[in-house]
Design a protein around this motif. Sequence first.
Motif, PDB file in Angstrom:
ATOM      1  N   THR A  76       0.818  -1.226   0.000  1.00  0.00           N
ATOM      2  CA  THR A  76       0.000   0.000   0.000  1.00  0.00           C
ATOM      3  C   THR A  76       0.846   1.269   0.000  1.00  0.00           C
ATOM      4  OG1 THR A  76      -1.492  -1.257   1.384  1.00  0.00           O
ATOM      5  CG2 THR A  76      -1.979   1.097   1.101  1.00  0.00           C
ATOM      6  N   TRP A  77       1.905   1.273   0.811  1.00  0.00           N
ATOM      7  CA  TRP A  77       2.671   2.513   0.974  1.00  0.00           C
ATOM      8  C   TRP A  77       4.025   2.461   0.270  1.00  0.00           C
ATOM      9  CZ3 TRP A  77      -0.968   5.507   2.520  1.00  0.00           C
ATOM     10  CH2 TRP A  77      -1.948   5.025   3.394  1.00  0.00           C
ATOM     11  N   SER A  78       4.129   1.619  -0.780  1.00  0.00           N
ATOM     12  CA  SER A  78       5.418   1.479  -1.465  1.00  0.00           C
ATOM     13  C   SER A  78       5.762   2.695  -2.314  1.00  0.00           C
ATOM     14  CB  SER A  78       5.409   0.262  -2.404  1.00  0.00           C
ATOM     15  OG  SER A  78       5.178  -0.906  -1.678  1.00  0.00           O
ATOM     16  N   GLY A  79       4.758   3.450  -2.722  1.00  0.00           N
ATOM     17  CA  GLY A  79       5.027   4.556  -3.643  1.00  0.00           C
ATOM     18  C   GLY A  79       5.625   4.018  -4.932  1.00  0.00           C
TER      19      GLY A  79
ATOM     20  N   ASN B 159       9.587   1.697   3.981  1.00  0.00           N
ATOM     21  CA  ASN B 159       9.076   2.820   3.194  1.00  0.00           C
ATOM     22  C   ASN B 159       9.109   4.088   4.045  1.00  0.00           C
ATOM     23  OD1 ASN B 159       6.718   2.777   4.845  1.00  0.00           O
ATOM     24  ND2 ASN B 159       5.988   1.047   3.614  1.00  0.00           N
TER      25      ASN B 159
ATOM     26  N   ARG C  64       6.800   5.974   5.099  1.00  0.00           N
ATOM     27  CA  ARG C  64       5.794   6.041   6.149  1.00  0.00           C
ATOM     28  C   ARG C  64       6.307   5.397   7.437  1.00  0.00           C
ATOM     29  NH1 ARG C  64      -0.029   6.081   6.564  1.00  0.00           N
ATOM     30  NH2 ARG C  64      -0.824   4.525   8.023  1.00  0.00           N
TER      31      ARG C  64
END
Lengths: 433, 439
Positions: free
Chosen positions: A24-27, A396, A398
């Motif tokens: 989800t937060w891999s960008g 990541n 985040r």
Amino acid sequence: MSANPFHLAWFGAGGFGVKSWNKTWSGRGGRDWASPQLWVDIAQALERARFDYIIIEDSSYVPDAYGSNSKAYLSSATATPKMDPTVLAPIMSHLTSRIGIVPTLSVTEYHPYMLARKINTLDHMSNGRTGWNIVTSSSHRAAQNYGKDLLEEHDLRYDIADEFFDVSCRLWESWDADAVTLDADHGVWADYEKVHTIDFEGKFFKVRGPLNAPQSPQGRPVFTQAGGSARGKQFAARTANSVISGVEGGPAAMKRFRDDIRAQATGYGRDPDDVKVLFMASPVVGETDEEAQAKRARQVAFAEAHPELGLLHLSRHSGIDFAQFPLDEPIPDTAKTNGHQQMLAQAIGKTPREFLRKSLSTMEFVGSPDTVAAKMEEVMAEVGGDGFLIANFDLNRRYVSEIADGLVPALQRRGLTRTEYTHSRFRDNLLEF
Amino acid sequence: MSTPPFHLAWFTSFTAPAWRSTFGGDTGTEWMTGEYYVSMARQLERAGFDFMMFEDSTMVSEALGGTMEQDLKHSLHSPKLDPFPLLPILARATKHMGFIATGSTSFYSPYILARVMATMDHLTGGRVGWNIVTSSEDIAAQNYGMDALPPHDERYDIAEEFVQVVKALWDSWEPGAIVMNRETGHYADHTKVHRIDYRGKYHASRGPLNMPAGPQGHPVLCQAGGSPKGRDFAAKHANAIVATNPNVEKMAAYRADIRERAARHGRNPDDVKVLFHAAPIIAETTEEAHAAYQRVFGMDDPLQIEQTLAMTAAVTEIDFFQYDLDAPMPQDLKTNGHQSVLDDFMKRNEGKTLRESLGERLRLGPLLVGTVSEVADQMEDIVTRVGGDGFLIRAETGLSHTRRYIDEICSGLAPELRRRGLIRSDYPNDLFKQNLLQF
């Protein structure tokens, strides 16, 4: 029970490779991993949070231990690709001013002169903020990339490491600290009588010296080491300024580990306070305790559903193909390895699934920043010191922010971690308390 | 007919600049942080240089008088920091220019070299090159556990294998190996990543590289071979060749020879750019330029004579202090060092005294002195007679390696060359190699 102030460092697990790419937060992590930007951002965030140092882990082979081919590793981007940390380190130090930068380099892959020179250059360029994470390598596959048929046997690698360390230190000190005279009147840049050949002739290495550059700001870099075997601990106690521990068994085992390292360091004539033992931790932090626990539950469920992703690591580190063992049958004590001894010892007798579950439950720090800070304080009070080394495989921005901007302020409010860097050099800060 | 454009590059090393020059500033120790070279890189890019190249060696020379005194006194071969850690920060401070670092095939492991170069190629967006050297000093070899280097020609055999291994490692991931399929969870396709299983006489490596090659695939390869074996090696592999000759006819002959050899290896000769060392001396007026030339190359200063002797001695491994400065140049010297450099030095100065030979030795390249427009004329004339491809500016350590000199070239000479359409006015391509081979 309150703890003394302790140190924070970051373990860049998986090295300069793909950190996170399909979560989800891999960008853009799958695509942009070859840019240094993520590491620059991490280093700047951690400097803001007053971390002592960041290690860039490394290995230099495409693993094929699990399932006896490289498919599982390449398809999951596990342990490969991984680029050279000595290229990344100068960018990170150039764009920070206080945090220690610690690339990983192997004594079975480098020649001492080349390694000593690279570290010396990095220490000059970073104005005394360079460390060396000393590893001996643990895979035949790496050795085969360097022209050897097989990697040297485990304890022999540490004999090589001992000699490598001694040669390197001699090279770093082959220029007296005051050898650069800058005497413009006589046109003398350096005084040759203060620069010495080392004429080292050991069992493994032969090096004439001197180094072809002056002593760097720290002279010797800060040494970090992660040996967990008996021989590895011996080496760490002799050489390291900071020992990385992944020991299992909770605070009691951590305390035993630390006490052992300190006692052995004393045996080598060292002040045990010059060896900071930092324990690996992967805190799971959320807005509330409930949210953090829910996040942790999702992580565990994912790991349980994908046991092969965990076994990839175990296979790579142990050199044993865990794909050959049924998931729910005990691993036989006939299993042997020339790789990480400690990890294999911990696995024997358990089923692969049990072993994975156990490794997931090591050192749980789950909760709001305040809850995790309190737990860390409790653990440190019992262990005696010296701090934690934060690591997270699905790395990541985040996660970094949750630690640097959430957990660390909570620790600082409790007076547990530094709020300023007192010194300009890495070692001075590390040994400050 | 207007002269086609040529390439400008700068030859230096990660060392102390001209610390005792009038305009040396604080560079005597400040250089070790890399900042001097960062500002230099920005200057060169603004001026339209193709690349900045870092020569390297890993010894404190004792060739002169059997001690380290001269080498350290004049900061000649030592100190020299490792150029590899410097390149990433230079690249970060710039956007277009290329950077070349020297790595020795006698001291590196091919796997480490291939990996470092590929990593740098990624980090710079395809703007690095590798200057291939075989090293020529036993005293350096002794830092790596050897008693002596292999003989000259064998070093090139070793280098040949080394380059084969390195290229095979760069090619070990097929283009498209990274698939990033979110549905199946495949990051890379293992069927497109191959072992190399290289086993030669001198090197072995299993492979694959544990990372894909960078944007250039193979970074720019640079070489400086002067001997027949060295020239052949350079013509076979290099995109940029570093050459030294003060004589324009010989420059032309060298370039023609390299191009012919490249063609014999099945390459397009235009893929090999031969760049000649040059140390232009520029001033406001012709008179001032000649006065500056005398200060830099005149051999009036005993410290400068000593420094030049030490420099020559270290490259050739001949102790020139034993010879009379004002007697004719000896003609029968042999070395296991750079034999071609020594032969050239002797032959070129037959009949001259050692003292007379030193000024030209220090200058390395053709005579370039005058105002901006005079030097631009001289360079245009030389390139026309040589046939192409350009110059590699070199400011000798201890004499003119200052920010002021760099600015004379970048803010004085280069804009004039650009006005005449002789050097690039932009970098139309993303990759260093594409720009280098653009014309």
